[in-house]
Every structure is written in C-alpha cells, then in structure tokens.
Design a protein around this motif. Sequence first.
Motif, PDB file in Angstrom:
ATOM      1  N   UNK A 138     -17.892  -1.133  30.492  1.00 42.68           N
ATOM      2  CA  UNK A 138     -17.494   0.046  30.485  1.00 42.68           C
ATOM      3  C   UNK A 138     -18.423   1.158  29.833  1.00 42.68           C
ATOM      4  N   UNK A 139     -19.142   1.900  30.576  1.00 43.36           N
ATOM      5  CA  UNK A 139     -20.036   3.044  28.648  1.00 43.36           C
ATOM      6  C   UNK A 139     -19.085   4.232  28.596  1.00 43.36           C
ATOM      7  N   UNK A 140     -18.659   4.498  27.452  1.00 43.44           N
ATOM      8  CA  UNK A 140     -17.690   5.914  26.764  1.00 43.44           C
ATOM      9  C   UNK A 140     -17.985   6.151  26.464  1.00 43.44           C
ATOM     10  N   UNK A 141     -17.995   7.416  26.958  1.00 44.94           N
ATOM     11  CA  UNK A 141     -18.631   8.724  26.127  1.00 44.94           C
ATOM     12  C   UNK A 141     -18.205   9.006  24.814  1.00 44.94           C
ATOM     13  N   UNK A 142     -18.002   9.161  23.354  1.00 39.97           N
ATOM     14  CA  UNK A 142     -16.810   9.162  22.398  1.00 39.97           C
ATOM     15  C   UNK A 142     -17.475   9.776  21.293  1.00 39.97           C
ATOM     16  N   UNK A 155     -20.452   3.922  23.534  1.00 41.62           N
ATOM     17  CA  UNK A 155     -19.741   2.793  22.980  1.00 41.62           C
ATOM     18  C   UNK A 155     -19.596   1.575  24.038  1.00 41.62           C
ATOM     19  N   UNK A 156     -20.031   0.817  24.460  1.00 42.38           N
ATOM     20  CA  UNK A 156     -20.043   0.037  25.242  1.00 42.38           C
ATOM     21  C   UNK A 156     -18.713  -0.494  25.156  1.00 42.38           C
ATOM     22  N   UNK A 157     -17.407  -0.820  25.786  1.00 41.39           N
ATOM     23  CA  UNK A 157     -16.127  -1.526  26.239  1.00 41.39           C
ATOM     24  C   UNK A 157     -15.948  -1.809  26.844  1.00 41.39           C
ATOM     25  N   UNK A 158     -15.761  -3.691  26.319  1.00 40.72           N
ATOM     26  CA  UNK A 158     -15.349  -4.448  27.305  1.00 40.72           C
ATOM     27  C   UNK A 158     -14.296  -4.107  28.218  1.00 40.72           C
ATOM     28  N   UNK A 190     -25.744  10.443  28.128  1.00 40.07           N
ATOM     29  CA  UNK A 190     -25.504  10.830  29.331  1.00 40.07           C
ATOM     30  C   UNK A 190     -26.361  12.033  30.150  1.00 40.07           C
ATOM     31  N   UNK A 191     -26.346  12.788  29.542  1.00 38.13           N
ATOM     32  CA  UNK A 191     -27.638  14.236  30.431  1.00 38.13           C
ATOM     33  C   UNK A 191     -28.640  13.264  31.025  1.00 38.13           C
ATOM     34  N   UNK A 192     -29.629  12.685  30.001  1.00 40.24           N
ATOM     35  CA  UNK A 192     -30.717  12.426  31.092  1.00 40.24           C
ATOM     36  C   UNK A 192     -30.043  11.296  32.364  1.00 40.24           C
ATOM     37  N   UNK A 193     -29.220  10.744  32.377  1.00 42.05           N
ATOM     38  CA  UNK A 193     -28.787   9.860  33.633  1.00 42.05           C
ATOM     39  C   UNK A 193     -28.421  10.998  34.727  1.00 42.05           C
ATOM     40  N   UNK A 194     -27.704  12.326  34.161  1.00 42.20           N
ATOM     41  CA  UNK A 194     -27.653  13.082  35.329  1.00 42.20           C
ATOM     42  C   UNK A 194     -28.612  13.986  36.106  1.00 42.20           C
ATOM     43  N   UNK A 195     -30.173  13.416  35.270  1.00 46.98           N
ATOM     44  CA  UNK A 195     -31.618  13.551  36.581  1.00 46.98           C
ATOM     45  C   UNK A 195     -31.648  13.612  37.434  1.00 46.98           C
ATOM     46  N   UNK A 196     -31.588  11.514  37.726  1.00 45.74           N
ATOM     47  CA  UNK A 196     -30.940  10.919  38.420  1.00 45.74           C
ATOM     48  C   UNK A 196     -29.979  10.900  38.594  1.00 45.74           C
TER      49      UNK A 196
END
Length: 265
Positions: free
Chosen positions: A43-47, A63-66, A115-121
């Motif tokens: 899970x990509x987690x914004x920290x 962070x990519x959290x297992x 995170x914001x770059x993914x919001x456009x898509x």
Amino acid sequence: PGAGTDLQGITTVAKRDGGGDDADYIVNGTKMWITNARHADPLPVLVKTDPAASPAHRGMSILLVEASSEGFEVTADIGKLGYKGTESCEVVLTDVRVPASQLLGGVEGRGLQQALSALETGRINIAARSVGVAQRAYDEALSYARERTAFGGPIGDFQAIQLRLAEMAVALQSARLMTYWAASRMDEGVRMDTESGMAKIAASEAALSCAMDAMRIHGGYGYSTEFEVERLYRDAPLMSIGEGTNDVLRTVVAKSLLAGKAVIR
C-alpha cells in the motif's frame, strides 16, 4: 482523518530507526477512505519524513508498506451511501517497520509531488466514470419514457418529459467530449491539470443532473430498488467529491487561467 483535501495537513509520521540512509522507517498514523485497502499489497502511504519542514510538502514522502507488516491493520470498512463495489477503509499503522528500500523514488521529500501527479490521471478516471453513470441514467430514462404509458400514451409524448431527455442528452454528450479532450491532452504528454479538472467538474455535474432527472422521469418507481436509477442516484454524488471536490477544482482552474497557464479558445 482530519486532512482531506489538505494533503499537507497529514499527521502520519515516518522516523528513521537510527542513523544512515539505509535505516528502516518506523511509521505511526491513521489513514481514512482508503480504497481497496483489504487487497492493496503493498500500500503506498503518504507520510511526513520531516514534520518540521517548511513548506510542509518538502518533508513528505511515499512509502510502500507491505500488508503483512507487524502493526499494519485495516480496522474497519466505512459505510457509504453508494459506490459499494469497492470497500473504503480505515488503516492504522502502529510502529510499522518499513525498509528504506521501500521509499518511492529513493529520495525523501517528493511524496506530495508523486501523489498530485496521479491526481491528473485520476480526475480523468472520475470524469470517465461520471460519463458512464450519466449514460446509464440517460439510457434508462429514455427506455422508460418509451415504455411507460399514462393518459392513453407513452409518457415520452409529454413535453415535460421531452425537455428533460433533451437536457440529459446535451449534458451527457458535452461531458463525454470534455473527457475526450482532457484525455487527448494527457496522450500528448503535456501538463493537463486544468483540462482534467474541467472535465471532472463537467462530467460529475452531468452525472448528478442525469441521475436526478432519470429518477424524476421514473416517478415513484425511481425511488424503488426494483429499478437501477436509485443506485445511480446514490453513486453519482461521489463523482463530485472524489479526486478533489468540484469547488476546490473550480479554484484550481480559475487560478490557472488567471496566471496564464491555460488558454481556452
């Protein structure tokens, strides 16, 4: 839980366990409205890797959290008005140990940008889904107007019904073309936050209006679970909220226009 649109206001913190760039991160915090949280792995987690950074975004990372990590827990599914096909969950992270190799991009401080770059898509995704909701609402309303009879004929013969159908068709096709336009800009590889925002606003508003009009055309049956329009009516509001609320996006679009970053012609 208290951040929402204010991504820089997140409180989940990741601290290094010791010195050195290869030291593990220890993550503590809570996340809300996480789609597919019971299936996402990792899970990509914004920290916040540097809570004291100013401006705040310079101290944010992903962070990519297992999912199997000790201290990682999906605690509850959030009950929703509609859009029940995917779960939305609360996720709690308590002293979760994440290897430094799981830092997205390998460099701290780029989390908000990522995170914001993914919001456009994502906004084009929402626009496309909105077109789907509006299309289905229109199809159901048109079919019902042809089949339902009252006062000796199909209700589609009444001008009041005809006006609603025409408005639905205009809103639907306008939303579709706006979405295609934004998607074409993405295909060109240019920055298209203005275009994706405009498409998301237009399409989600069309989904809302078409779902409401479809329910009105169905009359009492539109309020019944026997017909699909009641589900469309419940699903449509999410489109105006997800990937940035429409009011926030209106300010984003306006600021881009005033700054000359986007030209509409």
